[in-house]
Write a protein that holds these residues in place. Structure first.
Motif, PDB file in Angstrom:
ATOM      1  N   ALA A 114       1.082  -1.394  -0.019  1.00 36.20           N
ATOM      2  CA  ALA A 114       0.082   0.182  -0.214  1.00 36.20           C
ATOM      3  C   ALA A 114       0.834   1.132   0.144  1.00 36.20           C
ATOM      4  O   ALA A 114       0.342   2.433  -0.389  1.00 36.20           O
ATOM      5  CB  ALA A 114      -0.844  -0.211   1.182  1.00 36.20           C
ATOM      6  N   LEU A 115       2.196   1.131   0.266  1.00 41.77           N
ATOM      7  CA  LEU A 115       2.920   2.171   0.395  1.00 41.77           C
ATOM      8  C   LEU A 115       3.154   3.165  -0.753  1.00 41.77           C
ATOM      9  O   LEU A 115       3.033   4.446  -0.912  1.00 41.77           O
ATOM     10  CB  LEU A 115       4.239   1.947   1.097  1.00 41.77           C
ATOM     11  N   PRO A 116       3.439   2.629  -1.847  1.00 47.80           N
ATOM     12  CA  PRO A 116       3.486   3.103  -3.206  1.00 47.80           C
ATOM     13  C   PRO A 116       2.226   4.359  -3.559  1.00 47.80           C
ATOM     14  O   PRO A 116       2.191   5.081  -4.066  1.00 47.80           O
ATOM     15  CB  PRO A 116       3.757   2.281  -4.438  1.00 47.80           C
ATOM     16  N   GLY A 117       0.912   3.527  -3.258  1.00 48.13           N
ATOM     17  CA  GLY A 117      -0.232   4.424  -3.534  1.00 48.13           C
ATOM     18  C   GLY A 117      -0.369   5.752  -2.500  1.00 48.13           C
ATOM     19  O   GLY A 117      -0.948   6.846  -2.910  1.00 48.13           O
ATOM     20  N   ALA A 118       0.158   5.216  -1.319  1.00 50.45           N
ATOM     21  CA  ALA A 118       0.039   6.475  -0.258  1.00 50.45           C
ATOM     22  C   ALA A 118       1.099   7.651  -0.667  1.00 50.45           C
ATOM     23  O   ALA A 118       1.078   9.020  -0.887  1.00 50.45           O
ATOM     24  CB  ALA A 118       0.507   6.132   1.104  1.00 50.45           C
ATOM     25  N   VAL A 119       2.334   7.218  -1.255  1.00 53.67           N
ATOM     26  CA  VAL A 119       3.248   8.128  -1.557  1.00 53.67           C
ATOM     27  C   VAL A 119       2.639   8.982  -3.043  1.00 53.67           C
ATOM     28  O   VAL A 119       2.978   9.985  -3.044  1.00 53.67           O
ATOM     29  CB  VAL A 119       4.651   7.278  -2.020  1.00 53.67           C
ATOM     30  N   ALA A 120       2.016   8.105  -3.624  1.00 58.22           N
ATOM     31  CA  ALA A 120       1.344   8.770  -5.049  1.00 58.22           C
ATOM     32  C   ALA A 120       0.504   9.925  -4.521  1.00 58.22           C
ATOM     33  O   ALA A 120       0.564  10.740  -5.267  1.00 58.22           O
ATOM     34  CB  ALA A 120       0.718   7.622  -5.812  1.00 58.22           C
ATOM     35  N   VAL A 121      -0.341   9.588  -3.592  1.00 56.54           N
ATOM     36  CA  VAL A 121      -1.261  10.628  -3.188  1.00 56.54           C
ATOM     37  C   VAL A 121      -0.641  11.757  -2.656  1.00 56.54           C
ATOM     38  O   VAL A 121      -0.929  13.018  -3.015  1.00 56.54           O
ATOM     39  CB  VAL A 121      -2.279   9.999  -2.126  1.00 56.54           C
ATOM     40  N   LEU A 122       0.345  11.639  -1.928  1.00 50.03           N
ATOM     41  CA  LEU A 122       1.027  12.626  -1.305  1.00 50.03           C
ATOM     42  C   LEU A 122       1.764  13.747  -2.348  1.00 50.03           C
ATOM     43  O   LEU A 122       1.820  14.703  -2.380  1.00 50.03           O
ATOM     44  CB  LEU A 122       2.329  12.315  -0.273  1.00 50.03           C
ATOM     45  N   ARG A 123       2.388  12.876  -3.278  1.00 52.92           N
ATOM     46  CA  ARG A 123       2.921  13.578  -4.456  1.00 52.92           C
ATOM     47  C   ARG A 123       1.971  14.049  -5.412  1.00 52.92           C
ATOM     48  O   ARG A 123       2.223  15.318  -5.797  1.00 52.92           O
ATOM     49  CB  ARG A 123       3.622  12.613  -5.299  1.00 52.92           C
ATOM     50  N   GLU A 124       0.893  13.505  -5.488  1.00 48.50           N
ATOM     51  CA  GLU A 124       0.039  14.280  -6.450  1.00 48.50           C
ATOM     52  C   GLU A 124      -0.690  15.416  -5.666  1.00 48.50           C
ATOM     53  O   GLU A 124      -1.001  16.521  -6.316  1.00 48.50           O
ATOM     54  CB  GLU A 124      -1.269  13.432  -6.611  1.00 48.50           C
ATOM     55  N   GLN A 125      -0.752  15.640  -4.456  1.00 47.34           N
ATOM     56  CA  GLN A 125      -1.397  16.737  -3.880  1.00 47.34           C
ATOM     57  C   GLN A 125      -0.356  17.810  -3.249  1.00 47.34           C
ATOM     58  O   GLN A 125      -0.219  18.719  -2.415  1.00 47.34           O
ATOM     59  CB  GLN A 125      -2.122  16.536  -2.551  1.00 47.34           C
ATOM     60  N   ALA A 126       1.003  17.386  -3.825  1.00 45.09           N
ATOM     61  CA  ALA A 126       1.894  18.329  -3.830  1.00 45.09           C
ATOM     62  C   ALA A 126       2.514  18.488  -2.245  1.00 45.09           C
ATOM     63  O   ALA A 126       3.101  19.497  -1.762  1.00 45.09           O
ATOM     64  CB  ALA A 126       1.891  19.810  -4.198  1.00 45.09           C
ATOM     65  N   LEU A 127       2.140  17.464  -1.435  1.00 50.43           N
ATOM     66  CA  LEU A 127       2.730  17.532  -0.176  1.00 50.43           C
ATOM     67  C   LEU A 127       4.127  16.862   0.095  1.00 50.43           C
ATOM     68  O   LEU A 127       4.961  16.962   0.852  1.00 50.43           O
ATOM     69  CB  LEU A 127       1.764  16.583   0.829  1.00 50.43           C
ATOM     70  N   VAL A 128       4.381  16.133  -0.875  1.00 48.12           N
ATOM     71  CA  VAL A 128       5.716  15.325  -1.065  1.00 48.12           C
ATOM     72  C   VAL A 128       6.513  15.594  -2.695  1.00 48.12           C
ATOM     73  O   VAL A 128       5.611  15.729  -3.418  1.00 48.12           O
ATOM     74  CB  VAL A 128       5.740  13.910  -0.950  1.00 48.12           C
ATOM     75  N   TRP A 129       7.410  15.935  -2.709  1.00 46.82           N
ATOM     76  CA  TRP A 129       8.198  16.248  -3.941  1.00 46.82           C
ATOM     77  C   TRP A 129       9.593  15.484  -3.926  1.00 46.82           C
ATOM     78  O   TRP A 129      10.182  15.114  -3.001  1.00 46.82           O
ATOM     79  CB  TRP A 129       8.075  17.510  -4.597  1.00 46.82           C
ATOM     80  N   GLY A 130      10.112  15.541  -5.205  1.00 48.14           N
ATOM     81  CA  GLY A 130      11.346  14.778  -5.502  1.00 48.14           C
ATOM     82  C   GLY A 130      11.140  13.258  -5.796  1.00 48.14           C
ATOM     83  O   GLY A 130      10.062  12.565  -5.686  1.00 48.14           O
ATOM     84  N   GLY A 131      12.263  12.829  -6.179  1.00 40.80           N
ATOM     85  CA  GLY A 131      12.564  11.398  -6.733  1.00 40.80           C
ATOM     86  C   GLY A 131      12.426  10.253  -5.554  1.00 40.80           C
ATOM     87  O   GLY A 131      12.477  10.650  -4.285  1.00 40.80           O
ATOM     88  N   ASP A 132      12.487   9.102  -5.985  1.00 39.30           N
ATOM     89  CA  ASP A 132      12.405   7.992  -4.811  1.00 39.30           C
ATOM     90  C   ASP A 132      13.627   8.258  -3.948  1.00 39.30           C
ATOM     91  O   ASP A 132      13.693   7.704  -2.812  1.00 39.30           O
ATOM     92  CB  ASP A 132      12.505   6.612  -5.372  1.00 39.30           C
ATOM     93  N   ASP A 133      14.938   8.783  -4.554  1.00 43.20           N
ATOM     94  CA  ASP A 133      16.053   8.719  -3.764  1.00 43.20           C
ATOM     95  C   ASP A 133      16.062  10.001  -2.882  1.00 43.20           C
ATOM     96  O   ASP A 133      17.050  10.134  -1.959  1.00 43.20           O
ATOM     97  CB  ASP A 133      17.256   8.504  -4.660  1.00 43.20           C
TER      98      ASP A 133
END
Length: 943
Positions: A114-133
């Motif tokens: 489930a973690l990739p989906g959670a990161v996807a939501v955070l990225r989509e909403q501009a709460l998280v940015w940057g690459g996987d590294d």
């Protein structure tokens, strides 16, 4: 964009096409496609008020505290736990580190899935940015979610070693290093680094804890999952002293110690949360019924709802209660309404609020302000029963007023009254819709436990609902929604009915952005609308890079398939001629009118931003409200045109009566009981009421014979004749008032009766009595004595008494008060994305800087205009004409009629009459500019 595409864009490293990793959130947004920006604006519509000028403004607005708080409140529990894990890790966070914080060192397959989906939501909403590294949580979100003594984190973690030792003396740090058999250092920074390295080394930490006393391990066990702070005395116990000497407990204040974050994570096995919740709580069927039973039960409730609404409005149509000075209904009048409807007061408040929201009930606005039905009520009555119910149900779905709050108190301790102010709650329609969505996901006829629904809602919005005198508003709204849906007939026996299931598509969600499925609350496994999670920890494949940018223009992620058409030579002049002296000039930017001219192209032409793709055609969809009406109509009983008269002076209506029959019978008889069959009782008072309304005994006999399927009982005929014989024998008029009767013995009987003393009667003539009471009081007094007087007018005619139908002036239903900005539609999103792209292109384009202006010229620019290009009028005209001939873009400074200065990138098409017509890349349209308002012009750089 498909859901899977959204996840791939969000989860992969954002250095698409081999470009450098983004250094800021603005650069990360600039690397997104138009669909990615539209997804951000759809999830966070507050970013559109107003539309940002470029991506830098969008990134700045997305990082403001108010916007971040609103976005965090709409995250589901697991996505929020992911953000909390990022907040307790060192910035930036590699994806493997985040996975270890969420799944622990031993791994957790559901969490990892489930973690990739959670990161996807955070990225989509501009709460998280940057690459996987290099995952970066926006700074405001980190400040809100990071643990502190004033705001403990749900993770239960405390400060890091560096934070806890910030005020510690260097000597104390060296003592801790010496106790741990670590080499001494020359500065506090190195000492903190040595402690951190020890606490994050699993092998060395295991060896250290193996030496700890059992009591010391017990202290750590009490602090490991939080809260991480504990009080100590001036002379701590040996276990605490052992832990403090080795830095396993560090001082937070003079009497408080804290468990360092690194130590807690080691004791937890690397987990940031004690119980990650990657999967939403299931809403499983608890009871199952045949769908026909559910639909029939719901239809019965719908019929009762219509009867209740009609009864209340009919009664208040004769004269409703007064409006309180502060607005709303008094407690006494609410109790009277509850008695009238034979329901509890909270239920009566629900019906009042529903009719008010539907526009069927309002205040009349008179000096003596009262509540009354509106003219829309008469129109509503003419609709078929199923359509009347659909209107009420649709209103309930979208209304923001919460009747369950009636009787409570607001923040100032004032009692909240029915129909009064302060009952709007923006989350109410979203919660109602989400509750019904959860019920619709079950098989037909299945009913869940209410607690299961509440648990699911708490998982979807863990940060929402706190407040309202300490109670969870969201949970209360959900509980009320279940009760109200059953009361209204949307559900039956706790299961969603067929017509309720059909109605769900007819009421647009009003809970603000992301209501229901498809929001951040659905970004993880098991939630509706969630993106399909990629394999845990495996970044997706970057999309193919877009085509090369136009010369002089940086790449913006716009696909290379978008080209700019070449502008043909215009044949019809669209630029106005130079106006005569004193005449108003054409409107200038940004108020200029757009023209229908093609976009020019050339060596410096800017690419046209990609338009929002049209929605896929799905074909005509039937109106859900019409579908609900079609499903409900066969289940409602058909109105009947007859009653069954019985010898005990009652009439039984075997179903709902047709309206003319029901209205006439309501005057002639009193309702004794309601239900599937309504029982009416005939009394002398009810028959006299019909006679007062202008009916004669013959009319009543004919009415009963025409509408009864049974013979008219003899007792009922005798009752009608007896009341009619005595009705009107006495006549009451205005003297103050008088009584006249052809039979003077009757008047003598009245005078002799002690009950007439309050009327203060005296005989004026053998057949006339005068009274000091008004006619209405005199009529009531004589009727209480057993007589049947009739009122007469000035000319001696009998007055027909009929309750007037009171109506308010035309009123519009109250507008719902949404929570936050409304959800933008596809048209608005497409226009906003194009405007942001155009503004960003103009803001980031590489310009050929003009020569430095002379000192007097710079002074003439005035304050706030030093950044505008400055050229002479001749140079401006020559440069713009050359750009029009070569179809190239230039950079201009412009001052509009209000004196506001701006910088714009335009592609001139025509220059004549003192005006230039050009394609404005900033506004993404063709506009006309006055040459004398252009401060200067500069060519764009070739690269």
């Amino acid at each position: 964009m498909a859901t899977g595409d959204t996840e791939r864009e969000a989860h992969v490293s954002e250095d698409h096409g081999g470009t450098a990793a983004p250094r800021t959130l603005a650069e990360a947004l600039r690397a997104r496609g138009d669909e990615g920006l539209a997804a951000l604006l759809r999830a966070r519509p507050d970013l559109l008020a107003p539309v940002p000028g470029d991506l830098t403004q969008l990134a700045t607005r997305a990082g403001t505290r108010a916007s971040v708080v609103r976005a965090l409140e709409r995250l589901d529990r697991f996505t929020l736990q992911t953000a909390e894990a990022l907040a307790v890790a060192s910035d930036p966070v590699p994806y493997p580190v985040l996975r270890a914080l969420m799944a622990g060192e031993g791994g957790d397959p559901p969490v990892e899935a489930a973690l990739p989906g959670a990161v996807a939501v955070l990225r989509e909403q501009a709460l998280v940015w940057g690459g996987d590294d290099r995952l970066r949580l926006v700074r405001t979100a980190r400040e809100l979610l990071a643990p502190s003594p004033q705001h403990p984190s749900p993770t239960g973690l405390g400060p890091t070693v560096a934070e806890a030792t910030a005020g510690m003396s260097p000597g104390r740090l060296q003592e801790i290093l010496h106790t741990l058999d670590l080499p001494s250092t020359h500065d506090p920074v190195s000492a903190v680094a040595a402690l951190t390295a020890l606490f994050t080394d699993r092998a060395r930490m295991d060896a250290l804890l193996d030496q700890a006393p059992a009591d010391a391990l017990g202290v750590l066990d009490r602090l490991v999952w939080g809260p991480p702070y504990g009080e100590v005395t001036a002379n701590p116990t040996p276990p605490v002293r052992w832990l403090r000497d080795r830095g396993l407990l560090l001082p937070a204040t003079a009497r408080t110690v804290a468990l360092p974050r690194e130590v807690a994570l080691h004791l937890r096995g690397g987990r940031a949360h004690r119980t990650p919740e990657p999967v939403p709580p299931p809403v499983a069927p608890a009871r199952e019924y045949r769908p026909q039973v559910v639909d029939s039960t719901a239809a019965g409730q719908a019929y009762t709802a219509l009867a209740t609404a009609e009864e209340l409005l009919k009664k208040w149509g004769e004269g409703g209660p007064s409006v309180l000075r502060a607005g709303g209904l008094s407690v006494r009048d609410l109790k009277r309404a509850a008695v009238l409807l034979d329901v509890a007061e909270p239920v009566a408040a629900f019906w009042l609020e529903l009719l008010y929201a539907a526009g069927l009930l309002a205040s009349d606005g008179q000096a003596d302000e009262r509540y009354a039905p509106t003219p829309a009520y008469d129109e509503w009555l003419e609709l078929p029963a199923a359509r009347r119910w659909a209107r009420l149900a649709t209103t309930w779905l979208t209304a923001t007023r919460a009747p369950g709050l009636v009787g409570g108190q607001d923040a100032k301790g004032r009692t909240l009254s029915a129909l009064g102010p302060d009952l709007d709650r923006g989350a109410a329609p979203e919660v109602r819709r989400r509750v019904l969505d959860l019920l619709s996901a079950l098989p037909p006829g299945a009913a869940p436990e209410p607690e299961a629904v509440l648990a699911r809602l708490r998982w979807e919005r863990p940060l929402r609902g706190a407040g309202e005198a300490g109670a969870e508003l969201r949970a209360r709204l959900a509980t009320w929604a279940l009760d109200e849906a059953e009361r209204l007939g949307v559900t039956g026996r706790g299961a969603l009915s067929a017509h309720g299931r059909a109605l769900l598509g007819s009421a647009p969600g009003h809970g603000g952005p992301g209501a229901g499925a498809g929001t951040a609350g659905a970004g993880t496994a098991g939630a509706p609308g969630a993106p399909a999670p990629a394999a845990a920890g495996v970044p997706g494949t970057p999309p193919a890079p877009s085509g090369p940018p136009a010369p002089g223009i940086p790449s913006t992620g716009v696909p290379s398939t978008v080209t700019t058409p070449t502008a043909p030579a215009p044949t019809t002049p669209t630029t106005p001629e130079a106006p005569p002296a004193g005449a108003p000039e054409p409107p200038s930017a940004p108020d200029a009118h757009p023209h229908t001219l093609p976009t020019p192209s050339g060596p410096h032409a800017l690419p046209t931003p990609q338009a929002q793709p049209p929605a896929p055609a799905t074909g005509p969809r039937p109106d859900p409200e019409e579908a609900a009406v079609a499903l409900l109509a066969p289940l409602l009983p058909e109105p009947v045109d007859h009653v069954l008269l019985q010898a005990d002076l009652t009439a039984v209506a075997p179903g709902p009566l047709r309206r003319p029959l029901a209205d006439a019978l309501a005057v002639l008889a009193d309702v004794e009981s309601k239900g599937g069959a309504t029982v009416y009782r005939f009394t002398p008072g009810s028959v006299r009421r019909a006679l007062d309304a202008g009916q004669s005994a013959a009319d009543l006999h004919a009415f009963l014979a025409a509408h009864s399927r049974t013979p008219v009982p003899q007792p009922l005929s005798y009752l009608v004749d007896d009341v009619a014989r005595r009705h009107g024998h006495l006549r009451v008029g205005a003297a103050s008032s008088y009584v006249r009767c052809d039979d003077d013995t009757v008047l003598g009987e009245i005078l002799a009766d002690k009950r007439s003393a309050s009327l203060r009667l005296r005989r004026l003539a053998p057949t006339v009595l005068a009274a000091q009471a008004d006619p209405a009081a005199l009529l009531a007094g004589l009727r209480s004595m057993g007589f049947a007087p009739a009122a007469e007018g000035d000319e001696g005619d009998v007055l027909i008494t009929r309750a007037p139908a009171r109506r308010t002036p035309p009123r519009t239903p109250p507008a719902p008060v949404p929570e936050g900005p409304p959800l933008p539609d596809a048209t608005l999103l497409g226009a906003a994305v194009r405007a942001i792209r155009a503004g960003d292109l103009a803001a980031t384009v590489t310009r050929r800087e003009p020569a430095e202006p002379t000192e007097p010229a710079a002074a003439r620019q005035g304050p706030g205009r030093a950044g505008l290009p400055r050229t002479s009028a001749a140079e401006t005209l020559a440069t713009v004409q050359a750009a029009a001939l070569t179809n190239s873009a230039v950079w201009i400074g412009y001052v509009n009629a209000d004196g506001a200065a701006s910088q714009r990138v335009i592609a001139p098409v025509r220059v004549e009459g003192g005006f230039v017509t050009a394609y404005d890349h900033t506004a993404d349209e063709v506009r006309t500019y006055a040459l004398h308002r252009i401060t200067g012009v500069a060519e764009l750089a070739d690269e």
